[in-house]
Every structure is written in structure tokens, then in C-alpha cells.
Design a protein around this motif. Sequence first.
Motif, mmCIF file in Angstrom:
data_model
loop_
_atom_site.group_PDB
_atom_site.id
_atom_site.type_symbol
_atom_site.label_atom_id
_atom_site.label_comp_id
_atom_site.label_asym_id
_atom_site.label_seq_id
_atom_site.Cartn_x
_atom_site.Cartn_y
_atom_site.Cartn_z
ATOM 1 N N ASP A 11 18.412 -10.606 -5.204
ATOM 2 C CA ASP A 11 17.106 -10.247 -4.492
ATOM 3 C C ASP A 11 16.541 -8.846 -4.752
ATOM 4 O O ASP A 11 15.771 -8.426 -4.927
ATOM 5 C CB ASP A 11 17.259 -10.732 -2.769
ATOM 6 C CG ASP A 11 17.013 -12.067 -2.812
ATOM 7 O OD1 ASP A 11 16.548 -12.881 -3.563
ATOM 8 O OD2 ASP A 11 17.424 -12.715 -1.507
ATOM 9 N N GLU A 12 17.933 -7.876 -4.595
ATOM 10 C CA GLU A 12 17.670 -6.700 -4.856
ATOM 11 C C GLU A 12 17.260 -6.348 -6.444
ATOM 12 O O GLU A 12 16.502 -5.538 -6.409
ATOM 13 C CB GLU A 12 19.182 -5.930 -4.696
ATOM 14 C CG GLU A 12 19.576 -5.791 -3.285
ATOM 15 C CD GLU A 12 20.516 -7.086 -2.797
ATOM 16 O OE1 GLU A 12 20.726 -8.131 -3.634
ATOM 17 O OE2 GLU A 12 20.285 -7.466 -1.622
ATOM 18 N N ASP A 13 17.755 -7.141 -7.244
ATOM 19 C CA ASP A 13 17.321 -6.904 -8.684
ATOM 20 C C ASP A 13 15.713 -7.222 -8.976
ATOM 21 O O ASP A 13 14.894 -6.375 -9.292
ATOM 22 C CB ASP A 13 17.784 -7.954 -9.709
ATOM 23 C CG ASP A 13 19.415 -7.602 -9.861
ATOM 24 O OD1 ASP A 13 19.471 -6.207 -9.701
ATOM 25 O OD2 ASP A 13 19.936 -8.619 -10.487
ATOM 26 N N LYS A 14 15.356 -8.187 -8.225
ATOM 27 C CA LYS A 14 13.848 -8.651 -8.013
ATOM 28 C C LYS A 14 13.103 -7.691 -7.291
ATOM 29 O O LYS A 14 12.024 -7.184 -7.846
ATOM 30 C CB LYS A 14 13.760 -10.072 -7.233
ATOM 31 C CG LYS A 14 14.348 -11.306 -8.327
ATOM 32 C CD LYS A 14 14.321 -12.519 -7.602
ATOM 33 C CE LYS A 14 14.949 -13.660 -8.498
ATOM 34 N NZ LYS A 14 14.791 -14.996 -7.948
ATOM 35 N N LYS A 16 13.690 -4.532 -6.752
ATOM 36 C CA LYS A 16 13.563 -3.342 -7.509
ATOM 37 C C LYS A 16 12.359 -3.199 -8.533
ATOM 38 O O LYS A 16 11.625 -2.344 -8.744
ATOM 39 C CB LYS A 16 14.577 -2.853 -8.261
ATOM 40 C CG LYS A 16 14.694 -1.705 -9.108
ATOM 41 C CD LYS A 16 16.026 -1.392 -9.582
ATOM 42 C CE LYS A 16 16.130 -2.022 -11.089
ATOM 43 N NZ LYS A 16 17.450 -1.778 -11.836
ATOM 44 N N PHE A 17 12.398 -4.209 -9.542
ATOM 45 C CA PHE A 17 11.347 -4.717 -10.527
ATOM 46 C C PHE A 17 9.891 -4.611 -9.861
ATOM 47 O O PHE A 17 8.915 -4.277 -10.399
ATOM 48 C CB PHE A 17 11.671 -5.709 -11.533
ATOM 49 C CG PHE A 17 12.842 -5.499 -12.312
ATOM 50 C CD1 PHE A 17 12.818 -4.528 -13.192
ATOM 51 C CD2 PHE A 17 14.059 -6.291 -12.115
ATOM 52 C CE1 PHE A 17 13.942 -4.021 -13.670
ATOM 53 C CE2 PHE A 17 15.224 -5.935 -12.990
ATOM 54 C CZ PHE A 17 15.168 -4.970 -13.898
ATOM 55 N N ILE A 18 9.683 -5.625 -8.939
ATOM 56 C CA ILE A 18 8.565 -5.735 -8.175
ATOM 57 C C ILE A 18 7.867 -4.628 -7.522
ATOM 58 O O ILE A 18 6.784 -4.286 -7.925
ATOM 59 C CB ILE A 18 8.729 -6.878 -7.060
ATOM 60 C CG1 ILE A 18 8.872 -8.500 -7.634
ATOM 61 C CG2 ILE A 18 7.496 -6.999 -6.149
ATOM 62 C CD1 ILE A 18 9.397 -9.562 -6.515
ATOM 63 N N THR A 19 8.808 -3.794 -6.888
ATOM 64 C CA THR A 19 8.311 -2.378 -6.308
ATOM 65 C C THR A 19 7.785 -1.502 -7.417
ATOM 66 O O THR A 19 6.681 -1.050 -7.297
ATOM 67 C CB THR A 19 9.367 -1.872 -5.468
ATOM 68 O OG1 THR A 19 9.746 -2.830 -4.491
ATOM 69 C CG2 THR A 19 8.946 -0.339 -5.010
ATOM 70 N N ARG A 56 -0.662 -3.004 -1.847
ATOM 71 C CA ARG A 56 0.736 -2.763 -1.123
ATOM 72 C C ARG A 56 0.646 -3.419 0.468
ATOM 73 O O ARG A 56 1.351 -2.922 1.189
ATOM 74 C CB ARG A 56 1.317 -1.534 -1.161
ATOM 75 C CG ARG A 56 1.215 -0.955 -2.746
ATOM 76 C CD ARG A 56 1.899 0.494 -2.675
ATOM 77 N NE ARG A 56 1.815 1.056 -3.850
ATOM 78 C CZ ARG A 56 2.148 2.068 -4.400
ATOM 79 N NH1 ARG A 56 2.579 2.825 -3.321
ATOM 80 N NH2 ARG A 56 2.196 2.560 -5.533
ATOM 81 N N LEU A 57 -0.317 -4.237 0.689
ATOM 82 C CA LEU A 57 -0.154 -4.875 1.896
ATOM 83 C C LEU A 57 0.487 -6.081 1.950
ATOM 84 O O LEU A 57 0.775 -6.826 2.881
ATOM 85 C CB LEU A 57 -1.787 -5.237 2.323
ATOM 86 C CG LEU A 57 -2.730 -4.073 2.279
ATOM 87 C CD1 LEU A 57 -4.155 -4.488 2.365
ATOM 88 C CD2 LEU A 57 -2.303 -3.244 3.579
ATOM 89 N N ARG A 58 0.731 -6.665 0.823
ATOM 90 C CA ARG A 58 1.459 -7.968 0.468
ATOM 91 C C ARG A 58 2.582 -8.005 -0.708
ATOM 92 O O ARG A 58 1.989 -7.346 -1.519
ATOM 93 C CB ARG A 58 0.543 -8.917 0.324
ATOM 94 C CG ARG A 58 1.230 -10.615 -0.010
ATOM 95 C CD ARG A 58 0.110 -11.506 -0.168
ATOM 96 N NE ARG A 58 0.789 -12.723 -0.422
ATOM 97 C CZ ARG A 58 0.143 -14.028 -0.176
ATOM 98 N NH1 ARG A 58 -1.247 -13.785 0.152
ATOM 99 N NH2 ARG A 58 0.597 -14.986 -0.207
ATOM 100 N N LYS A 59 3.584 -8.292 -0.528
ATOM 101 C CA LYS A 59 4.675 -8.211 -1.707
ATOM 102 C C LYS A 59 4.476 -9.246 -2.539
ATOM 103 O O LYS A 59 4.052 -10.523 -2.259
ATOM 104 C CB LYS A 59 5.971 -8.343 -0.919
ATOM 105 C CG LYS A 59 7.019 -8.258 -1.977
ATOM 106 C CD LYS A 59 8.619 -8.427 -1.481
ATOM 107 C CE LYS A 59 9.560 -8.509 -2.515
ATOM 108 N NZ LYS A 59 10.967 -8.937 -1.927
ATOM 109 N N MET A 60 4.545 -9.165 -3.856
ATOM 110 C CA MET A 60 4.228 -10.058 -4.749
ATOM 111 C C MET A 60 5.334 -11.142 -4.948
ATOM 112 O O MET A 60 6.687 -10.518 -4.714
ATOM 113 C CB MET A 60 3.866 -9.683 -6.253
ATOM 114 C CG MET A 60 5.093 -9.150 -6.989
ATOM 115 S SD MET A 60 4.520 -8.573 -8.682
ATOM 116 C CE MET A 60 3.525 -6.908 -8.306
ATOM 117 N N SER A 61 5.235 -12.241 -5.417
ATOM 118 C CA SER A 61 6.236 -13.275 -5.614
ATOM 119 C C SER A 61 6.921 -12.811 -6.889
ATOM 120 O O SER A 61 6.312 -12.377 -7.600
ATOM 121 C CB SER A 61 5.861 -14.730 -5.392
ATOM 122 O OG SER A 61 4.856 -14.847 -6.518
#
Length: 185
Positions: A11-14, A16-19, A56-61
Motif C-alpha cells: 500500500d505504501e508503494d501505491k 507514493k505513486f498515487i500522491t 486533492r479532495l479524494r484519493k484516486m484508486s
Amino acid sequence: MAASNQWVLTDEDKDKFITALTENLPALRAKVGISQGDLAHLIGVSRQTYGAIEGRLRKMSWDTYLCLIFFFDYNHLTHRMLRSISAFPNELIERFNNGSQELAIDSALLIGEGIKGLLECLDEQALHTIRTVMMVEYARCTKLPGDAVIKSFNGTSFDTAKFAPSCANAAEALKKYKQIQSEHA
């Protein structure tokens, strides 16, 4: 790295890339010149959902991240930019390919061994024709709507008022485009 760990994404990998991608979405989208609504439609989310992600109001999947990476990486306007920011998963590509960044698809497979020399001999009209055929075939294979095909020609936006609203498929839209081009020739 053990083969079993090669495919594991934490989840940390994901995150990092999503952010990293979220931080760069407005610039990437502006470079392409696509609206939030059109991009949302292409990746399969509502305009409101995409707007909330970009704001940045919602985190992408993770699925949305992968769709956006695919879109921006394969767009000639944003390919280099995406590869230069920390949002592109270079380390994941290396992990998935046992340390190699090379893509599995070689352009020589599409046309033949002399592709580089061949492309160097083509003029702008020939290159535009090749891009057009590739986009039309991509649209056919992915069942993209005709208006999306028209908008993607060489990154050019066409005046939709010149096209009848009944342009429901790519073949009809292309026919109308060719007709308009021949009228201006």
C-alpha cells in the motif's frame, strides 16, 4: 529479489505513486489540453470524481492511477514529462521486468527491422497518416467513441460545429473530416 516478491505491491508503494501523480495532474492535463470531463470519460470515472481527485479532495484508486499513467505515458505531449516526475513507476517496471526498463514491444515488430531509417525518410504528411491510422485502430480495438478519435488527431482540436451531431462513430467522423479537408485544399 525473489520472484514471489517481484509482483507484490505494498500500500505504501501505491500511495507514493498515487500522491506524486496527483500533485502533477493539473500540469499534465493542461499540457494535453483535455478537459476534466473528457479525461474522466476516457478513464471511466465521473467528472466530479476526477475533479475531486485533481483538487486533492479524494484519493484516486490504483485502477485510476494505472489508467492515467497509461494515458499520459502514451500521449506524445506528456510522455517525457511523465517519465521525468516521480509519478511514473520506473522502479515497478524494473521490478516486473527483472531489472530492465526496456519495454517488451519493439517498434521493429510492427513494421520491420529498418523502422528507424524508414521513419527518417517520411515527410510530415506521411507521419500524420501513420498516427491517424494507429489512432483509428486503437479506437476500434478499445471501442472509443468517434468524437474522442477526432479530438486526438495530432493533439489538434477540431471545430465540432463543422461536424454533424450525428457523427456517432469514427468512420463517419473521419469521412466528414476528409470532406472538410478537401474543401479547403
